[in-house]
Motif scaffolding. Structure first.
Motif, PDB file in Angstrom:
ATOM      1  N   VAL A  12      23.751  26.961 -13.818  1.00 56.60           N
ATOM      2  CA  VAL A  12      23.993  28.111 -14.686  1.00 56.60           C
ATOM      3  C   VAL A  12      24.673  27.642 -15.954  1.00 56.60           C
ATOM      4  CG1 VAL A  12      26.242  28.590 -13.612  1.00 56.60           C
ATOM      5  CG2 VAL A  12      24.960  30.449 -14.715  1.00 56.60           C
ATOM      6  N   GLN A  13      24.439  28.356 -17.035  1.00 51.35           N
ATOM      7  CA  GLN A  13      25.095  28.012 -18.290  1.00 51.35           C
ATOM      8  C   GLN A  13      26.542  28.508 -18.292  1.00 51.35           C
ATOM      9  OE1 GLN A  13      22.584  29.647 -21.430  1.00 51.35           O
ATOM     10  NE2 GLN A  13      21.544  27.676 -21.654  1.00 51.35           N
ATOM     11  N   ALA A  14      27.346  27.865 -19.091  1.00 51.03           N
ATOM     12  CA  ALA A  14      28.743  28.294 -19.235  1.00 51.03           C
ATOM     13  C   ALA A  14      28.791  29.762 -19.651  1.00 51.03           C
ATOM     14  CB  ALA A  14      29.454  27.426 -20.257  1.00 51.03           C
ATOM     15  N   GLY A  15      29.693  30.500 -19.032  1.00 50.30           N
ATOM     16  CA  GLY A  15      29.798  31.930 -19.275  1.00 50.30           C
ATOM     17  C   GLY A  15      28.988  32.768 -18.316  1.00 50.30           C
ATOM     18  N   GLN A 116      28.273  23.087   5.173  1.00 43.43           N
ATOM     19  CA  GLN A 116      27.761  21.850   4.583  1.00 43.43           C
ATOM     20  C   GLN A 116      27.932  21.806   3.071  1.00 43.43           C
ATOM     21  OE1 GLN A 116      26.539  19.135   6.350  1.00 43.43           O
ATOM     22  NE2 GLN A 116      27.469  20.316   8.003  1.00 43.43           N
ATOM     23  N   GLY A 117      28.143  22.959   2.475  1.00 48.02           N
ATOM     24  CA  GLY A 117      28.369  22.998   1.037  1.00 48.02           C
ATOM     25  C   GLY A 117      27.143  23.409   0.250  1.00 48.02           C
ATOM     26  N   THR A 118      27.390  23.975  -0.926  1.00 45.57           N
ATOM     27  CA  THR A 118      26.319  24.334  -1.848  1.00 45.57           C
ATOM     28  C   THR A 118      26.734  23.896  -3.251  1.00 45.57           C
ATOM     29  OG1 THR A 118      24.906  26.158  -2.626  1.00 45.57           O
ATOM     30  CG2 THR A 118      27.219  26.689  -2.251  1.00 45.57           C
ATOM     31  N   GLN A 119      25.799  23.310  -3.980  1.00 42.56           N
ATOM     32  CA  GLN A 119      26.099  22.736  -5.290  1.00 42.56           C
ATOM     33  C   GLN A 119      26.107  23.816  -6.360  1.00 42.56           C
ATOM     34  OE1 GLN A 119      26.699  19.342  -6.286  1.00 42.56           O
ATOM     35  NE2 GLN A 119      27.239  20.353  -8.209  1.00 42.56           N
ATOM     36  N   VAL A 120      27.147  23.812  -7.163  1.00 49.12           N
ATOM     37  CA  VAL A 120      27.237  24.670  -8.345  1.00 49.12           C
ATOM     38  C   VAL A 120      27.373  23.765  -9.559  1.00 49.12           C
ATOM     39  CG1 VAL A 120      28.628  26.362  -9.591  1.00 49.12           C
ATOM     40  CG2 VAL A 120      28.235  26.622  -7.125  1.00 49.12           C
ATOM     41  N   THR A 121      26.461  23.907 -10.499  1.00 51.83           N
ATOM     42  CA  THR A 121      26.496  23.108 -11.718  1.00 51.83           C
ATOM     43  C   THR A 121      26.520  24.044 -12.919  1.00 51.83           C
ATOM     44  OG1 THR A 121      25.231  21.341 -10.650  1.00 51.83           O
ATOM     45  CG2 THR A 121      25.365  21.313 -13.060  1.00 51.83           C
ATOM     46  N   VAL A 122      27.516  23.878 -13.763  1.00 47.58           N
ATOM     47  CA  VAL A 122      27.676  24.716 -14.949  1.00 47.58           C
ATOM     48  C   VAL A 122      27.474  23.835 -16.178  1.00 47.58           C
ATOM     49  CG1 VAL A 122      29.149  26.331 -16.186  1.00 47.58           C
ATOM     50  CG2 VAL A 122      29.329  26.133 -13.692  1.00 47.58           C
ATOM     51  N   SER A 123      26.461  24.155 -16.949  1.00 44.01           N
ATOM     52  CA  SER A 123      26.168  23.362 -18.139  1.00 44.01           C
ATOM     53  C   SER A 123      26.859  23.954 -19.365  1.00 44.01           C
ATOM     54  CB  SER A 123      24.660  23.310 -18.376  1.00 44.01           C
ATOM     55  OG  SER A 123      24.160  24.614 -18.631  1.00 44.01           O
ATOM     56  N   SER A 124      27.211  23.074 -20.283  1.00 40.92           N
ATOM     57  CA  SER A 124      27.934  23.527 -21.486  1.00 40.92           C
ATOM     58  C   SER A 124      26.976  23.880 -22.600  1.00 40.92           C
ATOM     59  CB  SER A 124      28.901  22.442 -21.948  1.00 40.92           C
ATOM     60  OG  SER A 124      28.199  21.252 -22.195  1.00 40.92           O
TER      61      SER A 124
END
Length: 124
Positions: A12-15, A116-124
């Motif tokens: 997801v994008q920042a914000g 087991q976890g889930t990845q969250v990636t926040v792009s700037s």
């Protein structure tokens, strides 16, 4: 025995916003305190939020207060983490955990079961 499965992570994008879910199996979910933790690359696991068995009491780490909301639906054996106004520094693998004895704890050692976890990636 409690088995936990996280879902809802992504890019997801920042914000932006995401809602994580933690589906639990086992008869002890509704009586267990639950928590969310996260681990960024090269960093130690850190506490994010916790909720008591009924959902009446919650606690958050300072960096997510006002942006994240933890909740649970005992009828569905599911816990949630609503994440708003996401920042790149929120990027991490997010884990849910269940505590059979302690409530309100920010210490991972007080939690008995982990997903087991889930990845969250926040792009700037």
């Amino acid at each position: 025995q409690v088995q936990l499965v996280e879902s809802g992570g992504g890019l997801v994008q920042a914000g932006g916003s995401l809602r994580l879910s933690c589906a639990a199996s086992g008869r002890t979910f509704s009586s267990s305190a639950m928590g969310w933790f996260r681990q960024a690359p090269g960093k130690e696991r850190e506490f994010v939020a916790t909720i008591n068995w009924s959902g009446s009491t919650t606690s958050y780490t300072d960096s997510v207060k006002g942006r994240f909301t933890i909740s649970r639906d005992n009828a569905k054996n599911t816990m949630y983490l609503r994440m708003n106004s996401l920042k790149p520094e929120d990027t991490a693998v997010y884990f849910c955990a269940a505590a059979l004895r302690y409530s309100g704890s920010s210490s991972g050692g007080d939690y008995n079961y982990w997903g087991q976890g889930t990845q969250v990636t926040v792009s700037s």
